[in-house]
Design a protein around this motif. Structure first.
Motif, short mmCIF file in Angstrom:
data_model
loop_
_atom_site.label_atom_id
_atom_site.label_comp_id
_atom_site.label_asym_id
_atom_site.label_seq_id
_atom_site.Cartn_x
_atom_site.Cartn_y
_atom_site.Cartn_z
N LEU A 367 -48.14 58.67 -83.37
CA LEU A 367 -49.02 59.32 -84.34
C LEU A 367 -50.48 58.91 -84.20
N ASN A 368 -50.74 57.81 -83.51
CA ASN A 368 -52.13 57.35 -83.37
C ASN A 368 -52.84 57.95 -82.15
N LEU A 369 -52.17 58.81 -81.40
CA LEU A 369 -52.79 59.41 -80.22
C LEU A 369 -53.88 60.41 -80.64
N GLU A 370 -55.05 60.22 -80.09
CA GLU A 370 -56.16 61.12 -80.36
C GLU A 370 -56.25 62.19 -79.27
N LYS A 371 -57.07 63.20 -79.51
CA LYS A 371 -57.19 64.30 -78.56
C LYS A 371 -57.59 63.81 -77.17
N LYS A 372 -58.53 62.88 -77.11
CA LYS A 372 -58.98 62.37 -75.81
C LYS A 372 -57.86 61.63 -75.09
N ASN A 373 -56.97 60.97 -75.86
CA ASN A 373 -55.83 60.29 -75.26
C ASN A 373 -54.86 61.29 -74.64
N LEU A 374 -54.61 62.37 -75.38
CA LEU A 374 -53.69 63.41 -74.89
C LEU A 374 -54.25 64.11 -73.67
N VAL A 375 -55.55 64.36 -73.66
CA VAL A 375 -56.20 64.97 -72.50
C VAL A 375 -56.05 64.07 -71.27
#
Length: 390
Positions: A367-375
């Motif tokens: 749940l702590n994954l941010e958009k930049k992490n996913l990219v």
């Protein structure tokens, strides 16, 4: 050390305050009033009539088997591709599993179960016997994996006629709904018993913990009884049968209450993560991201990537590549019937389970994954696939 982890808990000051409250009042054992409050909130969310909060999801499966009168030398139908915590309670009660396959969406192949029950069993004295082993089949455990679920209506009629109890292992699918016409039914509420886990990696967590739900008052009373050491008289310490120390304590129940209040927010965040993976990886040849069925309102707990054809060499490369980039991945559960202590039990058409195991992986879904992490994660996966899937 992984930077992007599979599924870590989402806790904040609300949980700290909830735990502190329990500690200050001194109600930290199973006797606290918040245990009952937590159970009522579970009922409100799932629409089950009764819930018993327990110390683990494994305990809930064990008690479901006990309440289903599964005993030594009985048999239980179960899918092979599942975590061993689904299987071990069958052995706890001295029974034997019969392993079944899953379909491409990791759902138990209920069609195979129906064929097996029609062709490989017979009824005698209102009991269902396995033609091969001559043992009584008492229950079926259907596991809902990865935050998904399946409609089990197709087996309910035959299970009822065969006197087989239906247990849903909904450890990974708390908050999931199954659409049935105009009705939405919670995962875990289709059969006789539903079992949930609130382990540290689940969408709602109490650190460790679980719950069992049922719509039958008699079953509920018995579950509460055996979960608290089967006390018939607490003053004189009289116990008329063997019980278990399985109830969830008040301290963890307070944390659970706080977590349940955030369930909708958690599911929305998980959905965003899921559809990022779908969008970014859907055009990769030979790669599929598991998607819930059109009749399933998923909680999107875990994201599963399946390669069309993976070998040991590519597996090693993929694991090394992800480790190098601090991306935590994991193969899906190894089929239970292939474990050394389980490989002598009966199986029924389990080919697809091992194929999925060889080719499928869990992706970071915290749940702590941010958009930049996913990219970053999806770009790295695309880089690997372009170089290695040729």
């Amino acid at each position: 050390m992984f930077k992007f982890k599979l599924s870590i808990p989402k806790l904040n000051k609300k949980e700290i305050e909830a735990a502190a409250k329990a500690i200050k009042t001194g109600w930290i054992s199973t006797a606290g009033k918040d245990v009952n409050k937590f159970e009522k909130k579970i009922c409100k969310i799932t629409k089950a009539k009764y819930a018993v909060a327990l110390n683990s999801g494994t305990s809930s499966i064990h008690l479901a088997l006990v309440a289903s009168n599964v005993k030594k030398d009985d048999e239980v139908l179960v899918q092979s591709l599942t975590y061993v915590a689904t299987i071990n309670p069958i052995l706890y009660v001295g029974a034997s599993p019969i392993f079944f396959d899953v379909d491409k969406n990791f759902n138990m192949k209920l069609e195979d179960v129906i064929i097996f029950l029609k062709n490989n069993t017979y009824m005698k004295n209102r009991k269902c016997f396995n033609k091969k082993t001559k043992k009584i089949i008492k229950a079926i455990i259907v596991t809902h994996l990865w935050g998904g679920a399946q409609n089990i209506d197709k087996i309910k009629k035959i299970c009822k006629s065969k006197k087989i109890s239906i247990i849903e292992d909904a450890a990974e699918s708390f908050g999931v709904k199954i659409s049935k016409g105009k009705n939405l039914i919670s995962s875990g509420c289709q059969g006789d018993f539903g079992c949930y886990s609130f382990n540290g990696n689940k969408i709602v967590t109490t650190g460790s913990g679980g719950a069992i739900v049922t719509n039958f008052k008699k079953s509920y009373n018995y579950l509460n009884y055996v979960a608290t050491q089967a006390r018939n008289d607490s003053f004189h310490y009289i116990h008329n049968e063997m019980g278990y120390n399985y109830k969830l304590n008040n301290l963890l129940s307070c944390i659970g209450i706080s977590q349940l209040q955030k369930l909708k927010v958690f599911i929305k965040k998980k959905e965003i993560i899921h559809y990022h993976y779908i969008k970014e990886l859907k055009n990769l040849d030979g790669v599929k991201i598991l998607n819930p069925g059109s009749d399933i309102l998923s909680n999107y707990w875990f994201n599963i990537m399946t390669f069309k054809n993976f070998n040991k060499n590519k597996l090693k490369k993929f694991r090394t590549f992800c480790n190098k980039n601090k991306i935590e991945i994991r193969q899906v559960w190894r089929p239970a019937h292939t474990h050394k202590y389980l490989n002598n039990f009966q199986t029924y058409k389990t080919n697809n389970s091992f194929k999925l195991y060889q080719n499928s992986f869990c992706l970071p879904s915290s749940l702590n994954l941010e958009k930049k992490n996913l990219v970053f994660i999806t770009n790295k996966i695309k880089d690997f696939c372009k170089k290695n899937l040729v």
